[in-house]
Design an enzyme around this catalytic site. Sequence first.
Site, PDB file in Angstrom:
ATOM      1  N   HIS A 264       0.829  -1.203   0.000  1.00 46.68           N
ATOM      2  CA  HIS A 264       0.000   0.000   0.000  1.00 46.68           C
ATOM      3  C   HIS A 264       0.873   1.267   0.000  1.00 46.68           C
ATOM      4  CE1 HIS A 264      -3.646   2.359   1.311  1.00 46.68           C
ATOM      5  NE2 HIS A 264      -2.711   3.123   1.856  1.00 46.68           N
ATOM      6  N   GLU A 265       1.808   1.335   0.937  1.00 48.53           N
ATOM      7  CA  GLU A 265       2.663   2.520   1.027  1.00 48.53           C
ATOM      8  C   GLU A 265       3.537   2.649  -0.211  1.00 48.53           C
ATOM      9  OE1 GLU A 265       1.938   4.672   3.129  1.00 48.53           O
ATOM     10  OE2 GLU A 265       0.713   3.429   4.455  1.00 48.53           O
ATOM     11  N   HIS A 268       1.724   4.483  -2.844  1.00 53.08           N
ATOM     12  CA  HIS A 268       1.887   5.931  -2.641  1.00 53.08           C
ATOM     13  C   HIS A 268       3.266   6.379  -3.131  1.00 53.08           C
ATOM     14  CE1 HIS A 268      -1.748   6.873  -0.444  1.00 53.08           C
ATOM     15  NE2 HIS A 268      -1.511   5.986   0.513  1.00 53.08           N
ATOM     16  N   GLU A 294      -4.550   8.010  -2.826  1.00 50.48           N
ATOM     17  CA  GLU A 294      -5.042   6.759  -2.245  1.00 50.48           C
ATOM     18  C   GLU A 294      -5.367   5.738  -3.330  1.00 50.48           C
ATOM     19  OE1 GLU A 294      -4.850   6.448   0.924  1.00 50.48           O
ATOM     20  OE2 GLU A 294      -6.047   4.680   1.441  1.00 50.48           O
TER      21      GLU A 294
END
Lengths: 500, 500
Positions: A264-265, A268, A294
Amino acid sequence: VNPQYEDFKERFSQITHLRSVMQALTWDQETMMPESGALHRAAQVSTVAVIQHQRLTAPSLGELLYRLESESDALDLWERASVREARRQYNRATRLPEALVRALAETAALAYEAWVKARGDSDYGAFAPWLQKMVSLKREEARCQAGASTQHDYDALLEDYEPGMTVSQLNWLFAELQPQLTALLQRITGCGRQPPALPVGPYPVMAQEDFSREVLTAMGFDWKAGRLDTSPHPFCSGFSPLDVRITTRYSTTEISKALFGTIHECGHALYEQGFDPSYYGLPACDAISLGIHESQSRLWENQVGRSRDFWEFWLPRARRVFPPHFEDVPLDDFVWSINRVAPTPIRVEADEVTYGLHVILRYELEKELLADNLGIDDLEEAWDTRMKEYLGFRPDSAAVGVLQDTHWSQGLFGYFPTYLLGNLYAAQIFNQANREIPDLGKNVARGDLISLREWLKDRIHRHGKTRSAAELIQELTGHPLSPRHFLSYLEDKFGRLYGL
Amino acid sequence: VNPQYEDFKERFSQITHLRSVMQALTWDQETMMPESGALHRAAQVSTVAVIQHQRLTAPSLGELLYRLESESDALDLWERASVREARRQYNRATRLPEALVRALAETAALAYEAWVKARGDSDYGAFAPWLQKMVSLKREEARCQAGASTQHDYDALLEDYEPGMTVSQLNWLFAELQPQLTALLQRITGCGRQPPALPVGPYPVMAQEDFSREVLTAMGFDWKAGRLDTSPHPFCSGFSPLDVRITTRYSTTEISKALFGTIHECGHALYEQGFDPSYYGLPACDAISLGIHESQSRLWENQVGRSRDFWEFWLPRARRVFPPHFEDVPLDDFVWSINRVAPTPIRVEADEVTYGLHVILRYELEKELLADNLGIDDLEEAWDTRMKEYLGFRPDSAAVGVLQDTHWSQGLFGYFPTYLLGNLYAAQIFNQANREIPDLGKNVARGDLISLREWLKDRIHRHGKTRSAAELIQELTGHPLSPRHFLSYLEDKFGRLYGL
């Protein structure tokens, strides 16, 4: 060379440097700083923040922007976008009276403390007066920001996180979503089937980190321009496109948290690393919105990381890295396990099906609070009732109910919707990626994630803020943001997993 | 409450915060920053540096200082010392014309590059023009700084590193030292005895780090207010008394480098951690001088860390941490080995006896360059000749001779003497510690380093800059700085080790 634009560039590159410095100090605080350093760190950050704010609100900058706007025909795409974004930031920063800014900061600090204690005691009543105060201040802030064109106070606050998004659009999107999400949830829980649980480890931290690093490398994370560390709350911070840092945290009993958190990070981070470094310092060299940011993390975490294709390649590797644990777990069981749908009162632990319901609930309540259609004293009951309606149960306590999130104590009203918008954007973008990238699924299944990474960079990242979220989505997918891609992605995926 | 002093405090706490921020960014750059981050990091640091410089040189600060000085009777010790130090910094920052500051910075950047290349090629001639330029600029700088009272340009430069120190005092100190150090060296090399070599490892890095951490803990390093990391060039950076970071580097074949390097940096760190945090932000809450700072690192590294007492306690531990290597090494051999005297052309590899000679040589040459008593073209020959005179041999090449240190390329003239002053201060201070702390040697021999750490904190650290170096030494030891403590420490220690 346009000397006014050069002046503008120089001013914004300093503002950008000062923001990077604040990010670096905050990253350090979360990952490296020894405990006692906290005493002076806040003052160090705030010294830089004040200077940054002074630079951004300097009347001479306002005059410069006015002159650039009067001759905007002479500017190219990046220059125009940068002036436009600078104007937006300048207006938002100068519209708030200093007394209000101070009151917001002071109230946030005190309300946060009160919230920590109230949540510990599961005592909503102890937090309610602080929430009341914060809501009044945010209403005042919204009215300072609101132009003649905005219909709701809430629109003015949304603008901080999702520029261009409105209550009327959110109302429409979420009204489509909520009943269908609730219905899908009921079908899933009603079918009586659940995947087997994954082994509870132990998963050595070093092995988890090695595995995560291998995945990140495959995703195209540039290690020369980034780091991976640990922190209590995982985050991504891009000091510049050439220095993007992500953090994670490891549990030795559960492998999913760190792994999907890191993916997830990294989603980003790929966005931040995807900006063109030659534009660094310009206001347009930044993320379009929190929702678009997001979407990048959700797309990698969910559409890619929780897909069968992905694990076709990575499960054999996981079996080698964590020898005893996945030996006997078949691929389909594994994929089902990491996609288990299990309603929980806690948003941050929610699965893909229920996550949106948590957000919609918060959106509706915070909007009603601001509009004064819901009293502070009635919030807890409203929360619990709506939770029952959307998710099927009332939380056991305020701690796992209305007090679970820190956002409201910090004055972050209008922030929650960006989480769900991220899911919607992600589904619509990924749908398009599948149309444009030949055999994307097969690429993923043989470990090639770079074709997707390059497509995202080319179609989204490198353009920075030169288009709005709405323009990007229209241009990229040929039609405006719609809930149907997300809904059909969920129907399809969970229908298959649960055999509905 | 004195409102003018409050204004002063507020201004300096912001200046201090900005300096801390620069230190944090630099620490990050040396220890954590990914490679590509360098591109923008320089601009980030320089943005903060410019703001810090503007704050320090603001005419309104000059006026405020003038008003505070006119009413200095109303100020207490810390307040007076802070105003005095602020005045010193303000004057030094405002005396230099902006064009000179820029020329110095630009020349330093280019001269550094030229030096790196020249050293690589061992070609002094390629560096000479840059050195010429730098010497001219430093001469100009010295003349801007010099008041009527300074006799030498060099005095004005010294003031940046060792406030209050003068050429005439250094001349006297070093004239005492040089012949005696050279004579001691000759007696040692002439005796024909050398200690056995320590095993060449391998010493696993993790074991070295564990051992270092244990030593640092025993020294009283506060881990809640500090960190230990690795970097190519070890250093200590105190962002505040509550956040002091040291770095080291490990060699798997040699245990001494990391160990004594870490003890050395910890000596610096204890000084920084020893400031009273309630004074943080005041100009007086800082180190007295580089020489005094260095005295703290040298005292711990040499007087303590290389003593027999120290290893009486720590060698048994080292035997446990590095099982095979020290099993058969007797304590006396070990202590002799870590105190081997072996002349080398390289300053940073020098032992305690020869180190001072390296410094004196540089001091004499840089002073002559500035006074134009030595031409740039004659420097290499002068270096080699003096090296032969003091240390007994000429270096094989410029790379290990006149080009070995980066200091001159960076414009650091007047810096070298502080290294040797550190040794002199350390010997004089440690001599006093032995008079005042009952059984200090025995404490050290049973692992108690805290009595010394507390004494240093109480007598030196916590007072910050409220006294000058000369005042501190006079007050602490009852007489001015003298070379005799250092010389008798060396005579005594090396006489015993080498059986002279």
